[in-house]
Design a protein around this motif. Sequence first.
Motif, PDB file in Angstrom:
ATOM      1  N   LEU A  93       1.591  -3.434   8.992  1.00  0.00           N
ATOM      2  CA  LEU A  93       0.603  -2.693   8.202  1.00  0.00           C
ATOM      3  C   LEU A  93      -0.768  -3.357   8.282  1.00  0.00           C
ATOM      4  O   LEU A  93      -1.778  -2.673   8.421  1.00  0.00           O
ATOM      5  CB  LEU A  93       1.055  -2.578   6.748  1.00  0.00           C
ATOM      6  N   ARG A 127      -2.212  -2.562  11.723  1.00  0.00           N
ATOM      7  CA  ARG A 127      -2.598  -1.161  11.854  1.00  0.00           C
ATOM      8  C   ARG A 127      -3.871  -0.841  11.079  1.00  0.00           C
ATOM      9  O   ARG A 127      -4.735  -0.120  11.550  1.00  0.00           O
ATOM     10  CB  ARG A 127      -1.453  -0.278  11.360  1.00  0.00           C
ATOM     11  N   HIS A 128      -3.983  -1.378   9.867  1.00  0.00           N
ATOM     12  CA  HIS A 128      -5.093  -0.998   8.989  1.00  0.00           C
ATOM     13  C   HIS A 128      -6.277  -1.956   9.021  1.00  0.00           C
ATOM     14  O   HIS A 128      -7.405  -1.537   8.793  1.00  0.00           O
ATOM     15  CB  HIS A 128      -4.593  -0.850   7.548  1.00  0.00           C
ATOM     16  N   ASP A 179       1.229   4.599   4.274  1.00  0.00           N
ATOM     17  CA  ASP A 179       2.342   4.555   5.213  1.00  0.00           C
ATOM     18  C   ASP A 179       3.232   3.314   5.021  1.00  0.00           C
ATOM     19  O   ASP A 179       4.054   3.003   5.874  1.00  0.00           O
ATOM     20  CB  ASP A 179       1.842   4.639   6.654  1.00  0.00           C
ATOM     21  N   ASN A 180       3.110   2.660   3.879  1.00  0.00           N
ATOM     22  CA  ASN A 180       3.960   1.520   3.570  1.00  0.00           C
ATOM     23  C   ASN A 180       5.384   2.037   3.333  1.00  0.00           C
ATOM     24  O   ASN A 180       5.603   2.902   2.486  1.00  0.00           O
ATOM     25  CB  ASN A 180       3.442   0.810   2.313  1.00  0.00           C
TER      26      ASN A 180
END
Length: 96
Positions: A4, A7-8, A88-89
């Motif tokens: 995560l 991605r973020h 999206d976690n």
Amino acid sequence: MFDLFTRHWGGWVSSTFRSDFNAKNTKIVVLNDHRIGYFSLREDDTEFHLDNIQLSPELHGQGIGTAILKNILNKNASKPILLITFLDNPAIHLYK
């Protein structure tokens, strides 16, 4: 969480983690004398902030995260608890 973060935010930044880390707000989760995770909970004048909750991946889906969150909610019922997460976690179902 590494996926995560990557991605973020483009990846893990150790210096940011170290500067934001506050041992006073961090509790280690122990099960059968083994450290299995941790959470960070801080309080301000109006609410609690659950800044981070991590559990060993091999223990996901066994109800341990639910028990941890219920314990946090029961012990800190005097104020609202704010939790912010990525949409999206995979743990979002747990938080809901």
